[in-house]
Design a protein around this motif. Structure first.
Motif, PDB file in Angstrom:
ATOM      1  N   LEU A  31      24.948 -30.671  -0.520  1.00 13.01           N
ATOM      2  CA  LEU A  31      24.553 -30.800  -1.921  1.00 13.01           C
ATOM      3  C   LEU A  31      25.737 -31.113  -2.837  1.00 13.01           C
ATOM      4  O   LEU A  31      25.637 -31.948  -3.739  1.00 13.01           O
ATOM      5  N   PHE A  32      26.871 -30.444  -2.614  1.00 12.22           N
ATOM      6  CA  PHE A  32      27.965 -30.561  -3.574  1.00 12.22           C
ATOM      7  C   PHE A  32      29.139 -31.404  -3.097  1.00 12.22           C
ATOM      8  O   PHE A  32      30.066 -31.647  -3.850  1.00 12.22           O
TER       9      PHE A  32
ATOM     10  N   ILE B  86      34.872 -15.416 -11.151  1.00  7.01           N
ATOM     11  CA  ILE B  86      34.661 -16.694 -10.465  1.00  7.01           C
ATOM     12  C   ILE B  86      35.301 -16.670  -9.079  1.00  7.01           C
ATOM     13  O   ILE B  86      34.683 -17.058  -8.083  1.00  7.01           O
ATOM     14  N   ALA B  87      36.546 -16.185  -9.005  1.00  4.65           N
ATOM     15  CA  ALA B  87      37.248 -16.189  -7.715  1.00  4.65           C
ATOM     16  C   ALA B  87      36.573 -15.240  -6.724  1.00  4.65           C
ATOM     17  O   ALA B  87      36.421 -15.565  -5.545  1.00  4.65           O
ATOM     18  N   THR B  88      36.146 -14.071  -7.207  1.00  3.22           N
ATOM     19  CA  THR B  88      35.513 -13.113  -6.302  1.00  3.22           C
ATOM     20  C   THR B  88      34.193 -13.661  -5.761  1.00  3.22           C
ATOM     21  O   THR B  88      33.927 -13.601  -4.558  1.00  3.22           O
ATOM     22  N   LEU B  89      33.364 -14.206  -6.668  1.00  2.00           N
ATOM     23  CA  LEU B  89      32.106 -14.791  -6.200  1.00  2.00           C
ATOM     24  C   LEU B  89      32.370 -15.917  -5.200  1.00  2.00           C
ATOM     25  O   LEU B  89      31.679 -16.033  -4.179  1.00  2.00           O
ATOM     26  N   THR B  90      33.372 -16.734  -5.500  1.00  2.00           N
ATOM     27  CA  THR B  90      33.697 -17.835  -4.591  1.00  2.00           C
ATOM     28  C   THR B  90      34.088 -17.307  -3.215  1.00  2.00           C
ATOM     29  O   THR B  90      33.625 -17.809  -2.187  1.00  2.00           O
ATOM     30  N   VAL B  91      34.932 -16.280  -3.210  1.00  2.00           N
ATOM     31  CA  VAL B  91      35.381 -15.721  -1.927  1.00  2.00           C
ATOM     32  C   VAL B  91      34.198 -15.154  -1.143  1.00  2.00           C
ATOM     33  O   VAL B  91      34.024 -15.453   0.044  1.00  2.00           O
ATOM     34  N   PRO B 154      30.250 -25.444  -6.358  1.00  6.44           N
ATOM     35  CA  PRO B 154      31.089 -26.558  -5.897  1.00  6.44           C
ATOM     36  C   PRO B 154      32.383 -26.081  -5.234  1.00  6.44           C
ATOM     37  O   PRO B 154      32.828 -26.655  -4.242  1.00  6.44           O
ATOM     38  N   GLN B 155      32.967 -25.010  -5.781  1.00  5.79           N
ATOM     39  CA  GLN B 155      34.205 -24.507  -5.168  1.00  5.79           C
ATOM     40  C   GLN B 155      33.948 -24.018  -3.747  1.00  5.79           C
ATOM     41  O   GLN B 155      34.748 -24.270  -2.839  1.00  5.79           O
ATOM     42  N   VAL B 156      32.835 -23.305  -3.561  1.00 12.36           N
ATOM     43  CA  VAL B 156      32.489 -22.837  -2.214  1.00 12.36           C
ATOM     44  C   VAL B 156      32.313 -24.040  -1.293  1.00 12.36           C
ATOM     45  O   VAL B 156      32.859 -24.088  -0.185  1.00 12.36           O
ATOM     46  N   ALA B 157      31.576 -25.036  -1.782  1.00 11.36           N
ATOM     47  CA  ALA B 157      31.298 -26.207  -0.951  1.00 11.36           C
ATOM     48  C   ALA B 157      32.593 -26.852  -0.471  1.00 11.36           C
ATOM     49  O   ALA B 157      32.697 -27.264   0.689  1.00 11.36           O
ATOM     50  N   ILE B 211      43.270 -16.902   0.718  1.00 10.92           N
ATOM     51  CA  ILE B 211      43.541 -18.300   0.399  1.00 10.92           C
ATOM     52  C   ILE B 211      42.487 -18.852  -0.569  1.00 10.92           C
ATOM     53  O   ILE B 211      42.793 -19.511  -1.552  1.00 10.92           O
ATOM     54  N   THR B 212      41.221 -18.550  -0.266  1.00  7.54           N
ATOM     55  CA  THR B 212      40.146 -19.022  -1.139  1.00  7.54           C
ATOM     56  C   THR B 212      40.309 -18.454  -2.539  1.00  7.54           C
ATOM     57  O   THR B 212      40.112 -19.138  -3.536  1.00  7.54           O
ATOM     58  N   PHE B 213      40.680 -17.180  -2.590  1.00  2.26           N
ATOM     59  CA  PHE B 213      40.872 -16.535  -3.887  1.00  2.26           C
ATOM     60  C   PHE B 213      41.965 -17.236  -4.686  1.00  2.26           C
ATOM     61  O   PHE B 213      41.779 -17.565  -5.855  1.00  2.26           O
TER      62      PHE B 213
END
Lengths: 296, 286
Positions: A31-32, B86-91, B154-157, B211-213
């Motif tokens: 999707l992204f 944002i960073a925590t949710l992404t991680v 998008p960051q997760v993707a 790293i993701t964080f």
């Protein structure tokens, strides 16, 4: 029979696990990441501001507009400059430091961390710190000039020097990452080769030149790969330093895309830039993998 | 400085000219790296007038209020809070999605598996910028513009490809006897994943998570495009606005920069092992 039933149960278990575990990642990625790339190719055929649906099909005109744009030419040239500086200055700097710091002498670990520190700072913070360094009134560089009684330059305000000033920041920020890659490789190096070279009477320089560097060659090629891919992405550093100015002299392809495509919502034009960048990255990655990293 | 020769195969020992040259070289690089950083921290303690006359030295009067005013402002904490959320949710999302996918890629054979893995690792080849405009339109059409999720998804993707590769390699190296024994005992794959794989994988999860964080904490382009309201801004966006407002009041800007990079440096000191391991392991794809 029982074994067969068990087998079938395991297969169902396997299938349901796959169907449960894979979709979240695949869905988000498709999707992204994947769809937007495809859509960029589609949108790049339209003259479109992003509202309503795209109707004004103009074929390849957006690509012509991009290539006719002088600022894009500058941006492309600037990206090449980053690559050249990365390969000719950054990597040798990183390699020489790694060779010194791979040894465990007192302070080596602290020095590694110091040199790695810029890499973990955000690009935005780095850019702002250096816009202070380069500031013609308050900056560190200006102070040095003044102490010699010279007039302080405004490096970031001149089209001749702005991008060169950015290149220094690029080296400052990223050499530590490459140094770490080299240190990791040096530490996994087979030391008996070095012993053998020493016993054979090789000087330090010779063993460096004929043993260490060749043994590091896969890492050097990988590091060059990262430097080049990273160069193609450079954006966050440019914004706080110059925003691409003065007179569009310091754009990279991404800051060009942002400035000319996104802030003005020229979706077709911006997408064309995105597609060009995508093609450059993919073609580069495949050729590099094929020709330069082939023996891995 | 001198050490047994075996531990120092690349360099000279003692005080030879070469060793002194080496020390000077290191000193020059240390100055190159640290001068801007130290001047930034110290500059935050100066008055604007002193910054102009004395940008390098220690402040003659320490202006603690530069820092104190920022630390007492709502704005500073809001920016850090936004970045943190944002960073925590992404991680969390990255780890969940990537670990499940990596588990399948590590342990389950099925038709098209390698193709799917190649498909996912394509994400490593190009920058987010190439797709940012359609991504913006997609996020808008999903009604996620100007929300945390519009930045996070998008960051997760984009974090998935590298995370899956790192996790898969680790999962594959766990002893296969464990999985076989568990399956014979009637344990299902998901239960094995939950009760064996994940607990055994804490180090690599910590590495990928850190790293993701850091990437999310430092990110600029995606938040810049997806967010409009400054009460949702993460700190890299906020600091650019701050700099715009205080354009020439460098002492305040420097204090603000210092206070925003401080969390990064603290995190680095705590998690440097994970950060370095993750970045260098991530570099050597496999």
């Amino acid at each position: 029979m029982a074994a067969l039933a068990g087998r079938r149960g395991a297969d169902i278990g396997k299938l349901s696990t796959i169907l449960l575990f894979l979709p979240p990642a695949l869905l988000l990625f498709t999707l992204f990441v994947v769809l937007p790339v495809g859509e960029a190719a589609w949108y790049s055929g339209f003259n479109w501001n992003g509202f309503g649906s795209p109707t004004n099909w103009i074929g390849l005109d957006n690509y012509r507009f991009v290539f006719d744009n002088r600022a894009f030419g500058t941006a492309f040239k600037n990206n090449l400059l980053i690559i050249i500086v990365s390969l000719l200055i950054q990597l040798p700097l990183a390699l020489s430091l790694a060779i010194i710091l791979a040894d465990r002498f007192r302070g080596a670990v602290v020095l590694r961390m110091v040199f790695f520190l810029p890499y973990i700072l955000a690009e935005i913070a780095t850019g702002l710190i250096f816009s202070f360094v380069y500031d013609g009134d308050y900056g560190l560089l200006a102070a040095i000039y003044k102490s010699f009684g010279a007039e302080a330059p405004h490096l970031l305000a001149s089209p001749q020097t702005a991008f060169a000033a950015i290149l220094v920041v690029v080296v400052w920020k990223y050499f530590g990452f490459h140094m770490m890659l080299f240190i990791a490789a040096l530490q996994s190096l087979d030391r008996s080769m070095l012993e053998a070279a020493r016993i054979d009477g090789a000087s330090r320089w010779q063993s460096l030149r004929y043993v260490v560097i060749p043994a590091l060659s896969p890492t050097i090629r990988l590091s060059a790969f990262f430097a080049i891919v990273g160069s193609l992405q450079l954006f966050d550093l440019v914004m706080p330093l110059t925003r691409g100015g003065p007179s569009d002299s310091s754009h990279t392809m991404v800051s060009f895309l942002y400035t000319f495509g996104i802030t003005r919502m020229r979706v077709g034009f911006g997408s064309a830039v995105g597609v060009i960048l995508f093609l450059i990255c993919v073609v580069f990655a495949f050729t590099y993998k094929r020709w330069i990293m082939r023996d891995e | 400085m001198s050490e047994p020769a075996t531990s120092a195969p690349f360099s000279d020992d003692g005080f030879s000219p070469a060793a002194i040259g080496k020390a000077l070289y290191l000193l020059a690089v240390v100055l190159f790296v640290m001068t801007p950083l130290i001047a930034t921290v110290l500059g935050g303690f100066k008055s604007l007038g002193e910054l102009r006359t004395n940008p390098f030295g220690l402040p003659s009067v320490w202006e603690w209020s530069n820092y104190a005013d920022i630390l007492l402002s709502r704005r500073y904490w809001q920016l850090l809070g936004n970045s943190f959320v944002i960073a925590t949710l992404t991680v969390v999302l990255t780890l969940i999605c990537a670990a499940m996918a990596a588990f399948v890629f590590a342990h389950l054979h099925f038709f098209g598996r390698d193709m799917l893995l190649n498909y996912l690792t394509m994400g490593l080849l190009f920058p987010a910028a190439t797709a940012i405009l359609p991504m913006f339109i997609k996020v808008r059409d999903l009604g996620l513009l100007d929300s945390y999720l519009g930045v996070v998804l998008p960051q997760v993707a984009f974090a998935l490809a590298m995370s899956i590769l790192l996790l898969r390699r680790f999962f594959r190296d766990l002893p296969t006897e464990l999985l076989e024994a568990a399956l014979v005992d009637g344990c299902s794959y998901p239960r094995f994943f939950q009760y064996v794989t994940l607990p055994l994988s804490r180090p690599i999860l910590a590495t990928v998570g850190t790293i993701t964080f850091v990437h999310s904490w430092n990110a600029y382009l995606i938040p810049l495009v997806m967010l409009n309201s400054d009460n949702l801004y993460p700190w890299p966006l906020g600091i650019m606005v701050y700099q715009g407002e205080y354009s020439t009041e460098w002492h305040l800007i420097l204090a603000f920069i210092t206070l925003t990079i401080l969390p990064t440096i603290i995190l680095f000191l705590f998690a440097q092992k994970h950060i370095v391991a993750g970045l260098t392991a991530g570099a050597v794809k496999g």
